[in-house]
Write an enzyme that holds these catalytic residues in place. Structure first.
Site, short mmCIF file in Angstrom:
data_model
loop_
_atom_site.label_atom_id
_atom_site.label_comp_id
_atom_site.label_asym_id
_atom_site.label_seq_id
_atom_site.Cartn_x
_atom_site.Cartn_y
_atom_site.Cartn_z
CD GLN A 272 -7.14 -4.52 3.95
OE1 GLN A 272 -8.08 -4.95 4.30
NE2 GLN A 272 -7.28 -3.09 3.61
CG ASP B 185 0.43 -2.62 6.21
OD1 ASP B 185 -0.44 -2.69 6.74
OD2 ASP B 185 0.42 -1.84 5.03
CB CYS C 264 -3.67 3.05 -1.51
SG CYS C 264 -5.03 4.35 -1.14
CG HIS D 116 -1.84 1.04 1.24
ND1 HIS D 116 -1.69 2.23 1.56
CD2 HIS D 116 -3.28 1.03 1.28
CE1 HIS D 116 -2.96 3.05 1.68
NE2 HIS D 116 -3.86 2.25 1.27
CE LYS E 83 -7.98 -0.23 6.25
NZ LYS E 83 -8.34 0.29 4.77
N1 PLP Z 1 -1.99 -0.84 4.39
C1 PLP Z 1 -2.77 -1.38 3.88
C2 PLP Z 1 -2.33 -2.87 3.43
C3 PLP Z 1 -4.12 -0.93 3.81
O1 PLP Z 1 -4.97 -1.88 3.20
C4 PLP Z 1 -4.68 0.15 4.28
C5 PLP Z 1 -5.73 1.00 3.83
O2 PLP Z 1 -6.34 0.50 3.12
C6 PLP Z 1 -3.24 1.22 4.78
C7 PLP Z 1 -1.93 0.38 4.91
C8 PLP Z 1 -3.51 2.27 5.35
O3 PLP Z 1 -4.66 2.33 6.47
P1 PLP Z 1 -4.99 3.70 7.19
O4 PLP Z 1 -5.53 4.40 6.11
O5 PLP Z 1 -6.09 3.21 8.01
O6 PLP Z 1 -3.98 4.59 7.76
#
Ligand code: PLP
Length: 418
Positions: free
Chosen positions: A215, A212, A376, A135, A238
């Site tokens: 998900q 990270d 993203c 992401h 999430k």
């Molecule tokens: N990393 C992953 C794999 C994501 O799916 C997301 C959000 O969709 C993020 C990071 C960023 O999360 P946040 O926007 O809640 O900070």
């Protein structure tokens, strides 16, 4: 247990999804006069009533700032906030309570490490390894830090199924590698990466690892001690909790050595105009008034999931995945992206030559909420030489009937456009 009938497969036994859906008030509504089919869980999950009610009660009856008041309400709120930290500790099986830092979300958690770890350990010509399926929030903070430090970003590629190439990863590691930052579950492909193995490979070379978990945390049991990662980041929204709250887990050793990221109130020990000393963990990394009601809401969401059982959730979501894969792949002209052996219930696809925005807009008018675009992860789509997809991401309150409905809706769209 309940027997659940579906059009294509007859009878499949599942846990009582109807009962579970009653816990989520937002699901029981119509959009454009059609029953809502919410398949945008990768973007954010819906909240169970227990989270909504608890947070409302906290604002109505208990609100007071934490850590700084000597009065009744402040003491009570501080205790509840710190209890939420312990709940997260237990949920992740972290060794220490002070290894749990509350942030406003994954993005803030990764930025904290990118800045703070970068300041402490990264020098000119050093390297940070990320993967091709990250992401943007696990790319850009490292890129900014690399620019600041004159360091380099190296990238682990993946194959067309969406599986990381571990042999290529091993080749990237060298004496200049300072950290590996990899996504646990891809938000665009659904791949579950072998993060324990990735961590072990890095550790053989004394390199710390950030995972990270945005998900992953809502789909499977996470044990940071077993995984042995050095940092684990995720967002509350999430995992059926509120927005504006997230977590950075970090091993005590690193968090102690790293300098603070943001500064101000709450993160200090003593301030004079000449010098400031910092508070102990975890407060060193929690500058300013924290989102204490959000943190408590997150703790309640975790209690709720524990009550249902992560194993039950995982088993049910696997049924959704198998059923959805079997049915979507019968549609001529549907191209599925992300066919890894190990994946969550997420379907990223393009329908013939229909633009994803058109598919998404038509689905919306039929009551189906999906995400369209690059999600993203622009570098990930460069791999497939396309700009993005339609993404249906399902969780344990979704049903087999909803998948049937999606398939029928996609057939209608094909008739309209092709
Ligand atoms: N990393 C992953 C794999 C994501 O799916 C997301 C959000 O969709 C993020 C990071 C960023 O999360 P946040 O926007 O809640 O900070």
């Amino acid at each position: 247990m309940k027997i659940h009938k579906t059009k294509n497969t007859g009878q499949i036994s599942v846990f009582d999804v109807a009962k579970i859906r009653n816990d989520f008030p937002i699901l029981n509504q119509k959009v454009y006069g059609k029953p809502l089919v919410y398949f945008d869980n990768g973007a954010t999950t819906q909240k169970p009533k227990i989270v909504i009610d608890t947070m409302s009660k906290l604002f109505s009856e208990h609100n007071s700032n934490v850590h700084r008041g000597i009065h009744y309400l402040s003491g009570q709120m501080t205790d509840m906030y710190e209890l939420a930290r312990t709940k997260v500790q237990n949920y992740l099986n972290a060794r220490h309570n002070h290894e749990i830092i509350f942030t406003y979300g994954t993005t803030a958690s990764i930025n904290t490490v990118a800045y703070s770890f970068g300041e402490a350990y990264v020098k000119e010509n050093d390297e940070i390894i990320v993967s091709e399926m990250e992401h943007h929030s696990n790319i850009v903070p490292w890129q900014i830090m690399c620019t600041r430090k004159n360091a380099k970003l190296r990238v682990i590629p993946f194959n067309d199924k969406g599986e990381l190439l571990l042999n290529e990863y091993k080749k990237l590691i060298n004496s200049r590698t300072k950290l590996v930052a990899v996504v646990h579950v891809s938000n665009s492909l659904g791949t579950i990466n072998p993060v324990k193995e990735i961590t072990a490979i890095a550790h053989e070379n004394n390199i710390p690892v950030l995972i990270d978990g945005t998900q992953a945390i809502q789909h499977q049991k996470i044990d940071v001690q077993d995984m042995d990662c050095d940092f684990y980041a995720f967002s509350g929204h999430k995992i059926y909790g509120p927005t504006g709250i997230g977590v950075l887990y970090g091993k005590e050793r690193w968090l102690n050595e790293m300098p603070p990221y943001q500064s101000g109130g709450d993160m200090i020990d003593r301030v004079t105009f000449e010098h400031t000393s910092y508070a102990d963990l975890p407060f060193k990394f929690e500058a300013g008034t924290p989102n204490y009601i959000g943190a408590i809401g997150l703790g309640v969401a975790m209690d709720y999931l524990t009550g249902i059982g992560l194993d039950n959730i995982q088993n049910y979501e696997k049924k959704l995945l198998d059923y959805g894969t079997a049915n979507l792949t019968t549609l001529n002209g549907l191209k599925l992206y992300g066919t890894a052996k190990n994946k969550i219930c997420l379907f990223s696809f393009l329908l013939n030559n229909v633009h994803p925005y058109d598919t998404g807009t038509m689905l919306d008018k039929m009551g189906v909420a999906v995400r369209t675009g690059h999600h993203c992860t622009q570098p990930l789509w460069e791999h497939y030489k396309t700009e993005g997809s339609v993404r249906a991401s399902l969780v344990f309150y979704n049903t087999l009937e909803e998948i049937d409905f999606l398939c029928e809706a996609l057939k209608k769209i094909q008739k309209m456009f092709i």
